[in-house]
Write an enzyme that holds these catalytic residues in place. Structure first.
Site, short mmCIF file in Angstrom:
data_model
loop_
_atom_site.label_atom_id
_atom_site.label_comp_id
_atom_site.label_asym_id
_atom_site.label_seq_id
_atom_site.Cartn_x
_atom_site.Cartn_y
_atom_site.Cartn_z
N CYS A 112 -104.08 -10.01 -29.70
CA CYS A 112 -104.19 -11.43 -29.33
C CYS A 112 -103.06 -11.82 -28.40
O CYS A 112 -103.08 -12.88 -27.81
CB CYS A 112 -104.16 -12.30 -30.57
N GLU A 129 -113.79 -5.96 -42.46
CA GLU A 129 -114.77 -4.99 -42.97
C GLU A 129 -114.80 -3.73 -42.09
O GLU A 129 -115.42 -2.74 -42.44
CB GLU A 129 -116.16 -5.64 -43.05
N LYS A 179 -109.11 -10.76 -48.08
CA LYS A 179 -110.32 -10.11 -47.56
C LYS A 179 -109.94 -9.44 -46.24
O LYS A 179 -109.78 -10.09 -45.22
CB LYS A 179 -111.45 -11.11 -47.31
N PHE A 187 -109.68 -7.17 -37.41
CA PHE A 187 -109.64 -5.70 -37.38
C PHE A 187 -108.45 -5.15 -36.60
O PHE A 187 -108.11 -3.99 -36.75
CB PHE A 187 -110.93 -5.16 -36.74
N GLU A 239 -112.29 -14.69 -23.75
CA GLU A 239 -111.39 -13.62 -24.21
C GLU A 239 -112.18 -12.31 -24.16
O GLU A 239 -113.24 -12.20 -24.77
CB GLU A 239 -110.94 -13.92 -25.64
#
Ligand code: NAD
Length: 528
Positions: free
Chosen positions: A331, A226, A223, A199, A430
């Protein structure tokens, strides 16, 4: 399926004192600026919506309504307003997407590299022209600030531009192996490939795979996350406008079942994944055991080492930007600061700098950080902050109780600075939120030991004015991407992403020369 004008939204309302569910008309939660952006997006783009209509799949060049029975809400993280829904793609729809990609491969793989190069050149022009629409979609669905959304697009664009080097980077090899016989080796496409995105960079990550997979002659099933599918759907429409033939790019939405279908389908030859550890390991294991090539970029804990000889202002500004920018949802965020020796005394300055950052909605002027992606993500971050208190850490700046006027229902957390130890959960997990964990070390050797013992290896940075110190650090630290007085050392796309240890699985990195290896196989021919 079209949503009813009033839709029931589940909104988690935790410590900030809000309720557990709410019913609201589409867009009622957006202010006038966000609402006009949402309406403009829904009017202009065929695949997605920001006004409550459903996001479509993109199969064989058509934006198609799914017949799914299960749908996932896409919600503005600043206000909890329902923007759109994505389907859990059905098995039949998934099969159609793979069939479309398989058929398109027959012709696309035979186009000349110059045809494919022209496509990526045209795509880069169209992305630049439509950057404002892409950025609006990113701010609405993901919550990041408008300048940061443009950064998301720009970093993806750089990969599109890199893909235009295909004619040089796909060059093969040839040698005369004996009298009257040559051997030549060509890099040929694999077939149908797939990409699964996270995301936090809704434009950049799809743009890591779309140009690289297609310029090398493959077809792709993407993909998107979502949580924020809009940018990928706009990019799909731009690909079509740029001349990409139907079926070369297909987009299916969904969660674990769709991901598993990608891992299992025999026609899919390679999977490019970016996201968290759990999904990344699962996809790597399932995909490779099914004989697919998989590259998996996962989580991180990136350390900034601050030496006492560093330029203090530069170091503090760089670290606050890299720790709290994008609400820490990068990240490559610098989520740990290691203060070495006398740099210990700079902690109050770091806290002061963090305090000055402005938390607000992404469209608001001068916002430094927006909300985190979801109420669930917020709850998890709050738990990790609380765990530091329970384990003896000291919270120097606490962003937990922040309230943002006009955005009272958003998933906001203010910048948080925790002094912690290496055995605490807040250091070992994380956090993926606007939280900086501060550790101390007596010497640089101690700092390097700490970083090398950490399981992740995405990025690290050192702040020092000594060339010798920087060189020693660069040689001895076992992390894939290293900044010397640079907080987020992501290489430009002529190089490959090189995160290491538990941050990545698979031998071939994203973009750079590696991507041309990832998306091709070798064919050796020896004509006489
Ligand atoms: P995520 O792993 O939750 O989701 C990523 C993708 O995997 C999504 O498309 C999702 O639908 C799918 N997915 C999620 N759980 C799954 C499961 N159990 N099985 C199969 N598929 C699953 O990640 P996210 O929260 O969207 O993104 C944040 C994470 O991504 C962070 O850990 C961040 O460090 C990482 N990330 C890494 C890089 C990198 O290059 N190393 C870049 C961006 C983000």
């Amino acid at each position: 399926m079209t949503l009813p004008r009033t839709s029931t939204l589940r909104v988690l309302r935790g410590k900030a004192g809000y309720a557990t569910s709410a019913t609201r008309a589409p867009l009622s939660g957006l202010n006038s600026v966000a609402r006009s952006k949402a309406e403009e997006l829904s009017k202009s783009w065929r695949g997605t919506s920001a006004t409550g209509e459903d996001t479509k799949n993109y199969i064989g060049g058509e934006f198609v309504k799914s017949k799914a029975t299960s749908w996932i809400d896409v919600v503005d993280p600043s206000t909890q307003t329902l923007l759109t829904r994505v389907p859990e793609t059905t098995e039949a729809e998934f099969a159609q997407a793979v069939d479309a990609a398989s058929q398109a491969f027959e012709t696309w793989s035979r186009t000349s590299v110059l045809t494919r190069q022209r496509f990526v050149l045209e795509l880069q022009r169209l992305i630049r022209e439509n950057a404002d629409a892409l950025a609006s979609s990113i701010v609405l669905e993901q919550g990041k600030t408008l300048p940061d959304a443009h950064g998301d697009i720009l970093r993806g664009l750089q990969v599109v531009e890199h893909a235009a080097s295909a004619p040089s980077l796909l060059l093969g090899e040839k040698i005369e192996v004996s009298r009257d016989m040559d051997t030549y080796v060509r890099k040929v496409p694999l077939g149908v490939t797939a990409s699964i995105a996270p995301f936090n960079f809704p434009a950049m990550i799809p743009l890591w795979s779309i140009p690289m997979a297609t310029v090398t002659g493959n077809t792709l099933i993407l993909k998107p996350s979502e949580r924020d599918p809009g940018a990928a759907m706009i990019i799909a429409e731009l690909c079509k406008k740029a001349g990409l033939p139907d079926g070369v790019l297909n987009i299916v939405h969904g969660t674990v079942p769709t991901v598993n279908a990608i891992c299992d389908h025999p026609a899919i030859r390679a999977i490019s994944f970016v996201g968290g550890d759990r999904a990344g390991k699962h996809i790597y294991n399932r995909g490779t055991s099914n004989g697919k090539r998989v590259q998996s970029n996962m989580g991180a804990k990136n350390h900034a080492v601050i030496m006492p000889d560093a330029n203090k202002n530069l170091a503090i500004n760089a670290i606050t930007g890299a720790a709290f920018g994008a609400a820490g949802q990068r990240c490559m965020a610098l989520s740990v600061a290691v203060l070495v020796g006398d740099a210990d005394a700079w902690l109050p300055d770091l806290v002061e700098a963090a305090k000055k950052l402005k938390v607000n909605g992404g469209f608001e002027k001068d916002t430094d950080l927006g909300p985190v992606i979801s109420p669930v993500a917020k709850e998890r971050i709050l738990r990790l902050i609380a765990s530091a208190e329970e384990e003896g850490g000291k919270i120097h700046l606490d962003g937990r109780d922040i309230s943002v006027p006009g955005y009272e229902h958003g998933n906001f957390i203010g910048p948080t600075v925790i002094e912690a130890g290496p055995n605490m959960r807040c250091y070992n997990e994380e956090i993926f939120g606007p939280v900086l964990v501060v550790l101390r070390a007596n010497t640089m050797d101690e700092a390097i030991e700490l970083i090398n013992a950490n399981r992740y290896g995405n990025g690290t940075a050192i702040f020092t004015q000594s060339g010798a110190t920087a060189r020693k650090f660069e040689h001895e630290v076992n992390v894939g991407q290293i900044g010397i007085n640079i907080p987020i050392p992501v290489p430009l796309p002529m190089f490959s992403w090189s995160g290491n240890k538990a941050s990545a699985l698979g031998d071939l990195g994203f973009y750079g020369k590696s991507a041309f290896e990832f998306y091709t196989q070798k064919k050796a021919s020896s004509p006489t």
